[in-house]
Design a protein around this motif. Structure first.
Motif, mmCIF file in Angstrom:
data_model
loop_
_atom_site.group_PDB
_atom_site.id
_atom_site.type_symbol
_atom_site.label_atom_id
_atom_site.label_comp_id
_atom_site.label_asym_id
_atom_site.label_seq_id
_atom_site.Cartn_x
_atom_site.Cartn_y
_atom_site.Cartn_z
ATOM 1 N N UNK A 1 8.561 5.354 -7.760
ATOM 2 C CA UNK A 1 7.754 4.844 -9.395
ATOM 3 C C UNK A 1 7.773 3.976 -10.535
ATOM 4 N N UNK A 2 8.660 3.729 -10.607
ATOM 5 C CA UNK A 2 9.179 2.689 -11.865
ATOM 6 C C UNK A 2 8.136 1.242 -11.817
ATOM 7 N N UNK A 3 7.902 0.315 -10.435
ATOM 8 C CA UNK A 3 7.356 -0.439 -10.280
ATOM 9 C C UNK A 3 6.467 -0.410 -10.687
ATOM 10 N N UNK A 4 5.393 0.228 -10.197
ATOM 11 C CA UNK A 4 4.115 0.798 -11.037
ATOM 12 C C UNK A 4 3.111 0.122 -12.207
ATOM 13 N N UNK A 5 4.821 0.339 -13.212
ATOM 14 C CA UNK A 5 5.016 -0.315 -14.573
ATOM 15 C C UNK A 5 4.413 -1.954 -14.228
ATOM 16 N N UNK A 6 4.854 -3.334 -12.783
ATOM 17 C CA UNK A 6 4.904 -4.415 -12.552
ATOM 18 C C UNK A 6 3.269 -4.256 -12.711
ATOM 19 N N UNK A 7 2.315 -3.559 -12.165
ATOM 20 C CA UNK A 7 0.738 -4.029 -11.855
ATOM 21 C C UNK A 7 0.082 -3.718 -13.126
ATOM 22 N N UNK A 8 -1.113 -3.985 -12.518
ATOM 23 C CA UNK A 8 -1.861 -4.458 -13.985
ATOM 24 C C UNK A 8 -2.233 -3.106 -14.632
ATOM 25 N N UNK A 9 -3.200 -2.678 -15.456
ATOM 26 C CA UNK A 9 -3.846 -1.762 -15.741
ATOM 27 C C UNK A 9 -4.956 -1.011 -14.592
ATOM 28 N N UNK A 10 -5.507 -1.925 -14.939
ATOM 29 C CA UNK A 10 -6.881 -1.738 -13.647
ATOM 30 C C UNK A 10 -6.206 -1.255 -12.703
ATOM 31 N N UNK A 265 5.407 12.406 -0.251
ATOM 32 C CA UNK A 265 5.729 11.974 -1.811
ATOM 33 C C UNK A 265 7.763 11.786 -2.383
ATOM 34 N N UNK A 266 8.107 13.070 -1.112
ATOM 35 C CA UNK A 266 8.966 13.482 -1.611
ATOM 36 C C UNK A 266 10.389 12.597 -0.536
ATOM 37 N N UNK A 267 10.006 12.276 0.690
ATOM 38 C CA UNK A 267 10.752 11.524 1.869
ATOM 39 C C UNK A 267 10.470 10.005 0.909
ATOM 40 N N UNK A 268 9.955 9.043 -0.144
ATOM 41 C CA UNK A 268 9.290 7.962 -0.028
ATOM 42 C C UNK A 268 10.975 7.038 -0.026
ATOM 43 N N UNK A 269 12.014 7.762 -0.749
ATOM 44 C CA UNK A 269 13.636 6.945 -0.774
ATOM 45 C C UNK A 269 13.625 6.597 0.754
ATOM 46 N N UNK A 270 13.948 8.092 1.554
ATOM 47 C CA UNK A 270 14.514 8.099 3.146
ATOM 48 C C UNK A 270 13.463 6.704 3.998
ATOM 49 N N UNK A 271 11.843 6.892 3.149
ATOM 50 C CA UNK A 271 11.379 5.583 4.383
ATOM 51 C C UNK A 271 11.748 4.640 4.013
ATOM 52 N N UNK A 272 11.412 3.952 2.967
ATOM 53 C CA UNK A 272 12.869 3.247 2.115
ATOM 54 C C UNK A 272 13.790 2.444 2.633
ATOM 55 N N UNK A 318 7.253 11.250 8.917
ATOM 56 C CA UNK A 318 7.505 9.937 9.198
ATOM 57 C C UNK A 318 6.817 9.419 9.385
ATOM 58 N N UNK A 319 6.853 8.998 10.511
ATOM 59 C CA UNK A 319 6.417 8.394 11.624
ATOM 60 C C UNK A 319 4.786 8.096 10.738
ATOM 61 N N UNK A 320 3.983 9.321 10.694
ATOM 62 C CA UNK A 320 3.046 9.012 9.574
ATOM 63 C C UNK A 320 2.701 7.896 8.232
ATOM 64 N N UNK A 321 4.043 8.416 7.761
ATOM 65 C CA UNK A 321 4.654 7.512 6.412
ATOM 66 C C UNK A 321 4.851 6.145 6.455
ATOM 67 N N UNK A 322 5.651 5.615 7.566
ATOM 68 C CA UNK A 322 5.601 4.272 8.301
ATOM 69 C C UNK A 322 4.786 3.611 8.541
ATOM 70 N N UNK A 323 4.008 4.072 9.692
ATOM 71 C CA UNK A 323 2.463 3.086 10.188
ATOM 72 C C UNK A 323 1.252 3.396 9.340
ATOM 73 N N UNK A 324 0.960 4.022 8.442
ATOM 74 C CA UNK A 324 -0.535 4.647 7.442
ATOM 75 C C UNK A 324 -0.301 2.816 6.697
ATOM 76 N N UNK A 325 0.415 2.503 5.777
ATOM 77 C CA UNK A 325 0.113 1.334 5.391
ATOM 78 C C UNK A 325 0.579 -0.198 5.953
#
Length: 406
Positions: A1-10, A265-272, A318-325
């Motif tokens: 979640x560190x890349x959230x720092x690259x987004x504006x505050x809003x 939440x926890x399996x985001x690295x695996x999906x990446x 895992x299938x849900x995590x891939x298709x939703x976005x």
């Protein structure tokens, strides 16, 4: 979640607001059936009818939300839909005294809640063009955290009052509406890209029928999504009664959904890693997603044990995590200014599977238990794989369809 720092505050504020709204929405949906059966003293058939009416309202809301985006404007559509959803929720306590009025109110809740969904997705896609793929995923994770929180809180609130859950949902929807009113007033409804798309399209706006003629952007993907959601009904109308019939504790069913929330939440690295190695494009992510669902349902069929249910839930999640976005990202990348229309259309098509799935699964479970429902889920996932492959094939020729859609 560190890349959230690259987004504006809003953007960070937007994520917090989305989480709060998702929490409020999750306060109600697990309790509707219990409320109708327990508090109102109606039959389970009546409870199913209410869910059906709410779901049909949701389909209409998806279709309308996509069609009205450019006609009404993002400000009026999002704020108005959320505000009307809050109003419909606040009327539920009074409507409970009249069964017909209660069903109408639940239909309006489904309508107004879904009315804002394609508009919010399109707004994100237009405003954050370079990072919208990852932002869709972050919002998906934030919403599921909210769902987990809301579902956990719903039981405690129900012990106090069912209506408290409904009212709290209305409050969170109203807060979300106020947030968007202030937020859109600050940043403006149209992003530079959306303004450019308006200018590019000129005064000549395509009709709904002409937009529907561009089938390659939505039709095969929408049908695949419909089959996938139909098969996914197995968890409520196949796995749930199976656990009860086996005499297992009911909390074991709740654990499956707890596992679902943790994995999102926890399996985001695996999906990446999966995306990087096997599914770098949004079309590939949809196909791989359906394969994971197919694997999960096959496990339910061949391993009708609790460990099999757990493994099946892992694969399906895992299938849900891939298709939703992936679906909103594909449409935002390829549909130009018409993205809101196609977001609503594909979402509405997918929701049809969610409506008819419980009935089909219920009939099959009554006739043969878990096995026939698992066979149906596998068949639906296989059809979904096929339609996603067709969707990827016909869109492989070009990276953008903006010119043909306008």
């Amino acid at each position: 979640m560190k890349f959230l720092q690259n987004y504006p505050k809003e953007v960070k504020i937007f994520l917090i607001a989305s989480l709060i709204n998702a929490t409020g929405s999750a306060l109600m949906w697990p309790l509707v059936t219990m409320y109708v059966f327990d508090e109102l003293g109606r039959s389970m058939s009546d409870a199913g009818l209410v869910i059906l009416i709410q779901s049909v309202g949701g389909i209409v809301g998806q279709l309308l939300g996509g069609s009205l985006y450019h006609k009404v404007g993002v400000n009026r559509l999002i704020v108005g839909a959320l505000g009307m959803n809050a109003l419909a929720l606040f009327t539920l306590p009074a409507a409970s005294n009249n069964w017909t009025l209660f069903m109408v109110a639940m239909g309006l809740v489904g309508l107004f809640n879904s009315l804002s969904l394609p508009a919010i997705q399109a707004f994100i896609g237009f405003r954050f063009t370079k990072q919208r793929g990852e932002l869709f995923n972050v919002i998906y994770v934030a919403n599921n955290i909210g769902v987990a929180l809301g579902t956990a809180l719903s039981g405690f609130l129900a012990d106090i009052s069912y209506m408290l859950s409904f009212v709290m949902n209305g409050v969170t929807s109203a807060v979300f509406a106020v947030f968007f009113f202030v937020y859109l007033k600050k940043v403006g409804g149209d992003s530079p890209q959306e303004v450019a798309e308006h200018q590019k399209a000129g005064p000549d706006k395509q009709s709904t029928w002409k937009l529907m003629g561009h089938t390659r952007i939505y039709l095969y993907m929408g049908i695949a999504s419909m089959f996938l959601l139909l098969g996914n009904s197995i968890w409520n109308t196949g796995v749930s009664p199976f656990i009860i019939s086996e005499g297992w504790p009911k909390k074991t069913y709740g654990f499956l959904w707890t596992l679902n929330g943790i994995l999102i939440f926890a399996a985001q690295p695996l999906v990446t890693v999966i995306k990087r190695w096997f599914a770098s494009t949004s079309t590939a992510q949809m196909t791989v997603s359906a394969l994971f669902y197919l694997g999960g349902y096959a496990v339910l069929l061949w391993m009708p044990t609790y460990s099999g249910l757990v493994l099946g839930m892992v694969l399906a999640t895992l299938g849900e995590m891939l298709i939703s976005p992936a679906m909103p990202s594909f449409i935002s990348d390829h549909a130009g200014r018409s993205a809101p229309f196609y977001l609503g259309l594909s979402g509405g098509m997918g929701a049809v599977g969610r409506v008819i799935g419980p009935y089909l699964m219920g009939r099959l479970y009554d006739s043969g238990g878990l096995a026939p429902t698992a066979w149906l889920a596998c068949a639906m996932a296989l059809l979904s794989v096929g339609f996603f492959i067709v969707h990827a094939y016909i869109n492989r020729r070009g990276n953008s369809l903006e010119r043909s859609i306008g």
